[in-house]
Design a protein around this motif. Structure first.
Motif, PDB file in Angstrom:
ATOM      1  N   PHE A 147       0.822  -1.204   0.000  1.00  0.00           N
ATOM      2  CA  PHE A 147       0.000   0.000   0.000  1.00  0.00           C
ATOM      3  C   PHE A 147       0.862   1.262   0.000  1.00  0.00           C
ATOM      4  O   PHE A 147       0.532   2.258  -0.647  1.00  0.00           O
ATOM      5  CB  PHE A 147      -0.943  -0.008   1.207  1.00  0.00           C
ATOM      6  N   GLU A 148       1.986   1.231   0.731  1.00  0.00           N
ATOM      7  CA  GLU A 148       2.871   2.395   0.762  1.00  0.00           C
ATOM      8  C   GLU A 148       3.499   2.632  -0.606  1.00  0.00           C
ATOM      9  O   GLU A 148       3.624   3.785  -1.060  1.00  0.00           O
ATOM     10  CB  GLU A 148       3.950   2.196   1.823  1.00  0.00           C
ATOM     11  N   ALA A 149       3.906   1.568  -1.292  1.00  0.00           N
ATOM     12  CA  ALA A 149       4.467   1.705  -2.635  1.00  0.00           C
ATOM     13  C   ALA A 149       3.443   2.283  -3.594  1.00  0.00           C
ATOM     14  O   ALA A 149       3.756   3.127  -4.442  1.00  0.00           O
ATOM     15  CB  ALA A 149       4.967   0.352  -3.132  1.00  0.00           C
ATOM     16  N   ARG A 150       2.193   1.841  -3.442  1.00  0.00           N
ATOM     17  CA  ARG A 150       1.121   2.386  -4.289  1.00  0.00           C
ATOM     18  C   ARG A 150       0.902   3.861  -4.001  1.00  0.00           C
ATOM     19  O   ARG A 150       0.681   4.658  -4.919  1.00  0.00           O
ATOM     20  CB  ARG A 150      -0.148   1.576  -4.037  1.00  0.00           C
ATOM     21  N   GLN A 151       0.993   4.240  -2.731  1.00  0.00           N
ATOM     22  CA  GLN A 151       0.827   5.645  -2.350  1.00  0.00           C
ATOM     23  C   GLN A 151       1.953   6.500  -2.934  1.00  0.00           C
ATOM     24  O   GLN A 151       1.722   7.606  -3.433  1.00  0.00           O
ATOM     25  CB  GLN A 151       0.798   5.751  -0.824  1.00  0.00           C
ATOM     26  N   TRP A 152       3.186   5.986  -2.901  1.00  0.00           N
ATOM     27  CA  TRP A 152       4.310   6.721  -3.498  1.00  0.00           C
ATOM     28  C   TRP A 152       4.119   6.883  -5.005  1.00  0.00           C
ATOM     29  O   TRP A 152       4.414   7.924  -5.574  1.00  0.00           O
ATOM     30  CB  TRP A 152       5.619   5.988  -3.210  1.00  0.00           C
ATOM     31  N   ASP A 195      -0.098 -16.484   3.571  1.00  0.00           N
ATOM     32  CA  ASP A 195      -1.372 -16.008   3.033  1.00  0.00           C
ATOM     33  C   ASP A 195      -1.249 -15.805   1.515  1.00  0.00           C
ATOM     34  O   ASP A 195      -0.532 -14.916   1.063  1.00  0.00           O
ATOM     35  CB  ASP A 195      -1.758 -14.690   3.707  1.00  0.00           C
ATOM     36  N   PRO A 196      -1.952 -16.612   0.697  1.00  0.00           N
ATOM     37  CA  PRO A 196      -1.817 -16.460  -0.765  1.00  0.00           C
ATOM     38  C   PRO A 196      -2.372 -15.139  -1.278  1.00  0.00           C
ATOM     39  O   PRO A 196      -1.928 -14.639  -2.299  1.00  0.00           O
ATOM     40  CB  PRO A 196      -2.609 -17.662  -1.319  1.00  0.00           C
ATOM     41  N   TRP A 197      -3.349 -14.538  -0.567  1.00  0.00           N
ATOM     42  CA  TRP A 197      -3.888 -13.250  -1.002  1.00  0.00           C
ATOM     43  C   TRP A 197      -2.830 -12.158  -0.904  1.00  0.00           C
ATOM     44  O   TRP A 197      -2.776 -11.269  -1.752  1.00  0.00           O
ATOM     45  CB  TRP A 197      -5.104 -12.888  -0.146  1.00  0.00           C
ATOM     46  N   VAL A 198      -1.965 -12.233   0.093  1.00  0.00           N
ATOM     47  CA  VAL A 198      -0.887 -11.259   0.236  1.00  0.00           C
ATOM     48  C   VAL A 198       0.104 -11.414  -0.924  1.00  0.00           C
ATOM     49  O   VAL A 198       0.567 -10.423  -1.499  1.00  0.00           O
ATOM     50  CB  VAL A 198      -0.175 -11.435   1.591  1.00  0.00           C
ATOM     51  N   ARG A 199       0.437 -12.651  -1.281  1.00  0.00           N
ATOM     52  CA  ARG A 199       1.345 -12.865  -2.418  1.00  0.00           C
ATOM     53  C   ARG A 199       0.720 -12.337  -3.708  1.00  0.00           C
ATOM     54  O   ARG A 199       1.404 -11.747  -4.549  1.00  0.00           O
ATOM     55  CB  ARG A 199       1.669 -14.355  -2.567  1.00  0.00           C
ATOM     56  N   TRP A 200      -0.597 -12.547  -3.854  1.00  0.00           N
ATOM     57  CA  TRP A 200      -1.277 -12.036  -5.046  1.00  0.00           C
ATOM     58  C   TRP A 200      -1.185 -10.508  -5.109  1.00  0.00           C
ATOM     59  O   TRP A 200      -0.848  -9.943  -6.162  1.00  0.00           O
ATOM     60  CB  TRP A 200      -2.745 -12.474  -5.021  1.00  0.00           C
ATOM     61  N   LEU A 201      -1.481  -9.835  -3.982  1.00  0.00           N
ATOM     62  CA  LEU A 201      -1.458  -8.370  -3.983  1.00  0.00           C
ATOM     63  C   LEU A 201      -0.040  -7.854  -4.239  1.00  0.00           C
ATOM     64  O   LEU A 201       0.148  -6.836  -4.918  1.00  0.00           O
ATOM     65  CB  LEU A 201      -1.985  -7.828  -2.651  1.00  0.00           C
ATOM     66  N   TYR A 202       0.965  -8.547  -3.730  1.00  0.00           N
ATOM     67  CA  TYR A 202       2.357  -8.127  -3.940  1.00  0.00           C
ATOM     68  C   TYR A 202       2.698  -8.142  -5.431  1.00  0.00           C
ATOM     69  O   TYR A 202       3.218  -7.162  -5.970  1.00  0.00           O
ATOM     70  CB  TYR A 202       3.300  -9.052  -3.170  1.00  0.00           C
ATOM     71  N   HIS A 203       2.404  -9.246  -6.104  1.00  0.00           N
ATOM     72  CA  HIS A 203       2.736  -9.331  -7.532  1.00  0.00           C
ATOM     73  C   HIS A 203       1.884  -8.367  -8.358  1.00  0.00           C
ATOM     74  O   HIS A 203       2.368  -7.790  -9.344  1.00  0.00           O
ATOM     75  CB  HIS A 203       2.548 -10.763  -8.025  1.00  0.00           C
ATOM     76  N   LEU A 204       0.622  -8.158  -7.978  1.00  0.00           N
ATOM     77  CA  LEU A 204      -0.225  -7.209  -8.701  1.00  0.00           C
ATOM     78  C   LEU A 204       0.339  -5.798  -8.586  1.00  0.00           C
ATOM     79  O   LEU A 204       0.444  -5.067  -9.585  1.00  0.00           O
ATOM     80  CB  LEU A 204      -1.650  -7.260  -8.137  1.00  0.00           C
ATOM     81  N   THR A 205       0.711  -5.383  -7.368  1.00  0.00           N
ATOM     82  CA  THR A 205       1.258  -4.043  -7.159  1.00  0.00           C
ATOM     83  C   THR A 205       2.581  -3.876  -7.896  1.00  0.00           C
ATOM     84  O   THR A 205       2.826  -2.844  -8.552  1.00  0.00           O
ATOM     85  CB  THR A 205       1.460  -3.792  -5.656  1.00  0.00           C
ATOM     86  N   LEU A 206       3.445  -4.865  -7.814  1.00  0.00           N
ATOM     87  CA  LEU A 206       4.749  -4.786  -8.481  1.00  0.00           C
ATOM     88  C   LEU A 206       4.573  -4.698  -9.995  1.00  0.00           C
ATOM     89  O   LEU A 206       5.258  -3.905 -10.667  1.00  0.00           O
ATOM     90  CB  LEU A 206       5.587  -6.008  -8.107  1.00  0.00           C
ATOM     91  N   GLY A 207       3.659  -5.475 -10.559  1.00  0.00           N
ATOM     92  CA  GLY A 207       3.417  -5.414 -12.000  1.00  0.00           C
ATOM     93  C   GLY A 207       2.874  -4.067 -12.423  1.00  0.00           C
ATOM     94  O   GLY A 207       3.278  -3.516 -13.455  1.00  0.00           O
ATOM     95  N   ALA A 208       1.940  -3.493 -11.631  1.00  0.00           N
ATOM     96  CA  ALA A 208       1.361  -2.187 -11.975  1.00  0.00           C
ATOM     97  C   ALA A 208       2.423  -1.095 -11.953  1.00  0.00           C
ATOM     98  O   ALA A 208       2.471  -0.229 -12.841  1.00  0.00           O
ATOM     99  CB  ALA A 208       0.232  -1.854 -11.001  1.00  0.00           C
ATOM    100  N   LEU A 209       3.319  -1.104 -10.959  1.00  0.00           N
ATOM    101  CA  LEU A 209       4.359  -0.076 -10.872  1.00  0.00           C
ATOM    102  C   LEU A 209       5.387  -0.234 -11.985  1.00  0.00           C
ATOM    103  O   LEU A 209       5.849   0.761 -12.559  1.00  0.00           O
ATOM    104  CB  LEU A 209       5.041  -0.120  -9.500  1.00  0.00           C
ATOM    105  N   HIS A 210       5.777  -1.475 -12.306  1.00  0.00           N
ATOM    106  CA  HIS A 210       6.702  -1.688 -13.427  1.00  0.00           C
ATOM    107  C   HIS A 210       6.087  -1.176 -14.729  1.00  0.00           C
ATOM    108  O   HIS A 210       6.777  -0.583 -15.567  1.00  0.00           O
ATOM    109  CB  HIS A 210       7.045  -3.169 -13.560  1.00  0.00           C
ATOM    110  N   SER A 211       4.800  -1.401 -14.923  1.00  0.00           N
ATOM    111  CA  SER A 211       4.130  -0.959 -16.144  1.00  0.00           C
ATOM    112  C   SER A 211       4.141   0.561 -16.255  1.00  0.00           C
ATOM    113  O   SER A 211       4.452   1.119 -17.307  1.00  0.00           O
ATOM    114  CB  SER A 211       2.698  -1.482 -16.173  1.00  0.00           C
TER     115      SER A 211
END
Length: 853
Positions: free
Chosen positions: A113-118, A143-159
């Motif tokens: 969430f902090e990375a998304r805020q930045w 928690d698989p939901w946490v792993r999912w959110l991590y990869h989703l956030t990382l992919g969005a920022l790389h894009s």
């Protein structure tokens, strides 16, 4: 009785083991949070209110998983409604919870969430760095939901940062994880698909993006996910906008805006308003665009999306400039540019500078337009170098995969030998077995080893297919990048030549010359990358034949004589009087010799370069000697490797990209020739090619002279007289054609569609020459369009213009004798063609033309 108790106890233990973790006692709090997270997809504002009202129940729960899930749901929903204070407080509570309980899952969530805020504040690089530090922990959290959110956030920022390959990897991983989640599987898959289609759009693949939107819309409608529907309609509007369908795009933006206002989605509302205003700016409806942009700016500020606010502020400035309020408009635009510059968003800064330059030109402020254009071009050059380094690194990784493939093949061969040895050993064990029991045991062991080897071989075969797929993806990437990047370079080269002809200010002449040199360097890099990819994939570039080596070398030396003279070098050629013919592929041989001569000139600050041909037994030896910087013994075995540059390369003004000699080596391998070098550091180098001689001079393949060099020697680019019709669906390219042809005095008509081209002829325009782009957005074949236009104008001459090199349509055009010009078209080459077509012979019937490479 004891036996019964034992059976019951064992059964209970087995049942407990079979149940998944956390499934023994259903958690009503997590079930309620699932309902609220699903509500967030339908109405984020209502979900935030419900979550805040339930704070007493969830925020103080004894279960850490419940508190973590509550804070994540609240923070996620607050992002969409633009409630920055709620987001900041949620991140702080997640960090405190992680520290108090040492919970890695909570810490990863807080970082996401902090990375998304930045990123929203324009600090995408800082967000990526923070996520990188949590990479190890993210893969280990239960928690698989946490792993999912991590990869989703990382992919969005790389894009958003332009790192598309990394973004694709992480978004596909998030899509894979979403399908395995015990909770929120459908909504998570929907969000992953939404980000994936946005990535396709950012990668300039609108057709793939539109297909993904169509595949995702039914899932969003099934879930009633208004938030996702809003973004999908917005992205659909972006695709329609890029394809020039402004009415359809505006309708999609309004549909997205309606959903955003109904659901309280502040960020979506701001983006929809900004994009709707952009459509009005494209239509030059500046007065109507101003209030829309002011509303978008206010919405972005409410959502604390500073990057978006900067873009909206710049668009507001363009709307003011379009209404004649130049000073106020420039103030707003420059404020937006300052923010994106400080945030390090170079692509957005370059885009805004380009728009500002066009607005200056529209307002008649040509000096300001020129100054802004200089800034944009300097930034574009910097961006090009950055993207080039990223592309080179990615390509190097691709080339390394070829080495891994060779290792895989060696392991497969070793396993096949081992497989044969195991079969022989099994037969020996069966034959020598003393008893049936020993024979069965030996056979079982051998069979197990045999199956294990078969499994390993299958895995190796799969790895080989993956490596081959990676190589095919690399070649496809290069071909697509070559076409897409040649288009703006083509327009720039024509515009720079037009500026040079119109320029009367001696102060600007060196700057124009520098621009021309930069574009030539970009074109050389594109060609080298494309040639190297085709050679690495084993695709032949031509058929073998008998080549007149004297004529070919004379042509190559003529091509580089001016470059050598400008550098203060003496370029000499020595060939045998009796002639020299070799058996080779003309295209490959020309490319190899041109790269050797260019390399010698590039690394010779002063002195001379000698190109010579000498007989060596039944072969001809071609040598390129120079008095340049030379190569150390330690570096000599590496100079023919892709992307390698010696230690002294960084000291040269134009040291290349480490591709020229690699292309020479691949060309020599395909022709069956040998190559090598002799060099001494500080004394110079001698590179050589040895080719088999051919004595049948009567069958010598003619080597066509370079038309650009011949035209440069024969005549300057004098004014021309005549009429041209140009068809190209890229309006920037049309502007470049207009600027170039007007500078030469050519009367021209322009069209962006086939219908417009035929309309020009219907109105009585009679062209002497027709230039038609091959790849049209309508899907029509440029070759078919050109033939139809020439059928109506039998006295005209025609040429295809394309950024591709091996399209079937281009081959058909060349086979029928039509001229094919490859982008970026050299102004000298274009002038040479027009000088021939618009000369005294312009009224003669069309004859087959020579092919210009």
């Amino acid at each position: 009785m004891r036996l019964v108790r034992a059976v019951v106890l064992v059964a209970a233990l087995c049942l407990q083991t079979a149940l998944p973790a956390g499934a023994q006692v259903p958690n009503p709090d997590l079930a309620e949070l699932d309902r609220l997270q699903t509500l967030s997809q339908r109405n984020s504002a209502e979900a935030v209110q419900a979550l805040q009202a339930a704070a007493t129940r969830f925020a103080n729960a004894a279960d850490v998983a419940t508190r973590r899930t509550y804070l994540a749901a609240l923070t996620d929903a607050a992002f969409e409604t633009g409630q920055a204070a709620v987001v900041t407080e949620g991140i702080a509570q997640l960090k405190a919870l992680a520290a108090a309980h040492g919970d890695a899952s909570t810490q990863v969530l807080a970082t996401c969430f902090e990375a998304r805020q930045w990123a929203v504040a324009g600090k995408t690089r800082a967000g990526l760095d923070a996520l990188a530090r949590e990479a190890g922990a993210a893969e280990q959290v239960p928690d698989p939901w946490v792993r999912w959110l991590y990869h989703l956030t990382l992919g969005a920022l790389h894009s958003s940062n332009g790192q598309f390959e990394a973004a694709m990897t992480h978004l596909l991983r998030s899509l894979e994880l979403s399908r395995t989640l015990p909770r929120q599987a459908a909504t998570s898959e929907l969000r992953s698909r939404t980000h994936l289609e946005l990535l396709h759009f950012d990668m300039k693949n609108p057709d793939r993006a539109l297909q993904t939107i169509r595949e995702t819309l039914p899932l969003a409608e099934k879930l009633g996910a208004q938030q996702a529907l809003g973004w999908l309609h917005l992205h659909r509007g972006n695709v329609e906008n890029v394809q020039g369908n402004l009415d359809t795009a505006a309708a999609a933006y309004r549909q997205s805006l309606q959903i955003a206002r109904a659901g309280g989605l502040t960020g979506l509302q701001a983006t929809a308003l900004n994009n709707l205003g952009d459509v009005l700016l494209q239509r030059k409806a500046y007065a109507a665009a101003e209030p829309v942009m002011r509303e978008a700016l206010a919405a972005y500020r409410d959502a604390h999306e500073l990057n978006g606010a900067a873009m909206a502020q710049a668009n507001l400035g363009f709307a003011l400039m379009g209404q004649g309020r130049i000073a106020a408009g420039v103030h707003e635009v420059e404020a937006g540019i300052r923010f994106v510059h400080e945030a390090g968003s170079l692509p957005m800064e370059e885009q805004l500078l380009g728009e500002l330059s066009r607005m200056y030109e529209q307002a008649g402020l040509y000096r300001e337009a020129m100054a802004t254009t200089r800034k944009q071009q300097a930034l574009a050059k910097e961006l090009f170098h950055t993207e080039r380094d990223q592309a080179v690194a990615a390509l190097q990784e691709r080339f390394d995969s070829a080495e891994r493939q060779r290792q895989i093949e060696q392991l497969a061969q070793a396993n096949r030998v081992q497989d044969a040895e195991l079969r022989v050993r099994r037969m020996q064990q069966i034959g020598l077995a003393a008893t049936v029991a020993l024979a069965l045991l030996a056979a079982g062991a051998s069979y197990w080893q045999y199956r294990r080897t078969r499994t390993a071989n299958a895995a190796l075969a799969a790895a080989r297919r993956q490596a081959e797929s990676a190589l095919a993806e690399k070649n496809l990437f290069l071909a697509t990048a070559s076409h897409d990047l040649r288009q703006p370079v083509h327009a720039m080269s024509l515009m720079v030549e037009a500026i040079s002809l119109r320029n009367g200010d001696p102060v600007l002449r060196p700057l124009v010359a520098d621009l021309r040199n930069s574009m030539q360097a970009m074109n050389q890099l594109f060609n080298a990358l494309l040639d190297l990819a085709r050679l690495e994939s084993g695709l032949p570039l031509g058929a073998k034949g008998v080549v007149d080596l004297n004529a070919l070398l004379a042509d190559v030396v003529r091509l580089f004589r001016e470059q050598a003279s400008l550098g203060g070098l003496a370029l000499r050629l020595w060939v045998p009087r009796g002639g020299a013919t070799v058996w080779a592929e003309p295209v490959l041989l020309r490319q190899a010799l041109a790269n050797l001569v260019q390399n010698a000139i590039r690394y010779t600050p002063q002195g001379k370069v000698l190109v010579s041909v000498r007989a060596r037994g039944s072969d001809w030896l071609v040598e390129v000697r120079d008095t340049g910087v030379g190569i150390t013994v330690a570096d000599q075995y590496r100079v023919f490797s892709p992307y390698y540059r010696g230690e002294r390369a960084d000291q040269m003004n134009d040291a290349g990209h480490g591709l020229g000699l690699a292309v020479v080596a691949r060309c020599a391998e395909q022709m069956g020739a040998t190559h090598g070098l002799v060099s001494q550091a500080g004394r110079g180098s001698c590179f050589w090619l040895r080719l088999p001689a051919h004595t049948a001079a009567a069958t010598t393949t003619a080597v066509p002279p370079d038309p650009v060099a011949l035209h440069r020697d024969e005549t300057a680019m004098r004014p021309l007289q005549g009429r041209c019709l140009v068809l190209d669906d890229d309006r920037q390219v049309i502007k470049a054609w207009r600027a170039m042809l007007e500078a030469w005095g050519v009367t021209a008509a322009y069209a962006t569609t086939t219908a417009e081209a035929h309309a020009q002829l219907d109105e009585g325009f009679e062209p002497d020459a027709i230039f038609c782009d091959q790849r049209l957005h309508t899907g029509e074949s440029g070759f078919d369009v050109l033939r139809a236009l020439l059928a109506r104008c039998p006295a005209a001459r025609g040429a295809m213009v394309s950024g591709e090199h091996n399209a079937p349509a281009l081959q058909d055009a060349e086979d029928e004798g039509y001229l094919v010009l490859r982008k970026p078209v050299s102004p000298v080459e274009l002038h040479a063609v027009l000088a021939q077509w618009l000369g005294p012979q312009k009224n003669q019937s069309k004859q087959p033309s020579a092919l210009y490479q």
